[in-house]
Design an enzyme around this catalytic site. Structure first.
Site, mmCIF file in Angstrom:
data_model
loop_
_atom_site.group_PDB
_atom_site.id
_atom_site.type_symbol
_atom_site.label_atom_id
_atom_site.label_comp_id
_atom_site.label_asym_id
_atom_site.label_seq_id
_atom_site.Cartn_x
_atom_site.Cartn_y
_atom_site.Cartn_z
ATOM 1 N N LYS A 1 63.429 44.438 27.459
ATOM 2 C CA LYS A 1 62.940 45.787 27.779
ATOM 3 C C LYS A 1 61.539 45.746 28.383
ATOM 4 O O LYS A 1 61.244 46.459 29.345
ATOM 5 C CB LYS A 1 62.914 46.671 26.527
ATOM 6 C CG LYS A 1 64.241 47.177 26.043
ATOM 7 C CD LYS A 1 64.091 48.280 25.021
ATOM 8 C CE LYS A 1 63.117 47.959 23.904
ATOM 9 N NZ LYS A 1 63.494 46.771 23.098
ATOM 10 N N LYS B 1 53.896 53.593 25.251
ATOM 11 C CA LYS B 1 54.585 52.951 24.126
ATOM 12 C C LYS B 1 54.325 53.818 22.899
ATOM 13 O O LYS B 1 53.253 53.740 22.282
ATOM 14 C CB LYS B 1 54.045 51.536 23.919
ATOM 15 C CG LYS B 1 54.760 50.731 22.849
ATOM 16 C CD LYS B 1 56.053 50.147 23.347
ATOM 17 C CE LYS B 1 56.703 49.285 22.256
ATOM 18 N NZ LYS B 1 57.989 48.711 22.704
#
Length: 222
Positions: A14, A36
């Site tokens: 990812k 994030k």
């Protein structure tokens, strides 16, 4: 434009896919940011914690924006990491951080933690976090034995949650293989789902920024 990068499992790339997409978008002249929400496995330094997934972005570009809402120790799910640290994750903080951060960029990529059903908090899975942010997902998969099942399960769950799917990116495609599962993965996947494959990424030199950017631009429908 915002996309949530999720995977069918851990260790399927990812972060690498997020980095490649960010570089490719930046090379089109767009202002790009990588968010994030939850980073477990944070790196402890004398000046505090660092998000390894965002450090990977900074290694290849000094102009891609980055932000993390929660930095947590431990190679475990964010929910468990927060519980062990005695931290309560506030989804409203994540939503506010995302809204403010996204307003600074033309393209914002959100990198998840683990798969779509990874525990994000004590009462939320990553799928619930995606719903809260209200953005489409890009699913990262790999063409190996058993991963067709994982990919189809991820698609099925996203659809049951009414999460829009931008498409699938297949990572770590070997240049040459005799493995039957790998050789037939793409055809099999297209047989069982109508979700488009928007990227096919071969094994690359992950240190060469120019190669990464060039290959993503060629291999992914941006």
């Amino acid at each position: 434009m915002e996309y949530f990068i999720t995977g069918i499992d851990t260790d399927i790339g990812k972060t690498f896919i997020t980095k490649g997409l960010a570089l490719a978008y930046e090379n089109t002249g767009k202002k790009v940011g990588v968010f994030k929400p939850l980073q477990s496995g944070a790196i402890k330094t004398e000046n505090g914690f660092l998000a390894p997934d965002l450090e990977a972005i900074k290694e290849v570009s000094k102009t891609i924006n980055t932000k993390c809402s929660y930095l947590l120790e431990g190679e475990v799910s964010p929910a468990l990491a927060a519980r062990l640290a005695g931290i309560k994750i506030d989804i409203e903080k994540i939503k506010a951080d995302f809204k403010e951060f996204s307003s600074q960029n033309e393209i914002t990529l959100v990198e998840g933690a683990g798969g779509i059903l990874a525990p994000a908090t004590d009462n939320m899975l990553c799928a619930d976090l995606i719903k809260a942010l209200n953005i489409p997902i890009i699913i990262v998969t790999v063409p190996f034995l058993g991963r067709l099942n994982h990919t189809l399960l991820t698609i099925h769950y996203a659809k049951t949650m009414n999460i829009p799917i931008k498409g699938i990116i297949i990572n770590k495609i070997p240049s040459n293989t005799d493995d039957l599962a790998t050789k037939n993965f793409i055809n099999e996947l297209e047989m069982y789902t109508d979700v488009p494959i928007i990227g096919k990424i071969n094994e690359l030199n992950k240190k060469d920024t120019n190669i990464i950017s060039s290959e993503f631009t060629k291999a992914v429908s941006l």
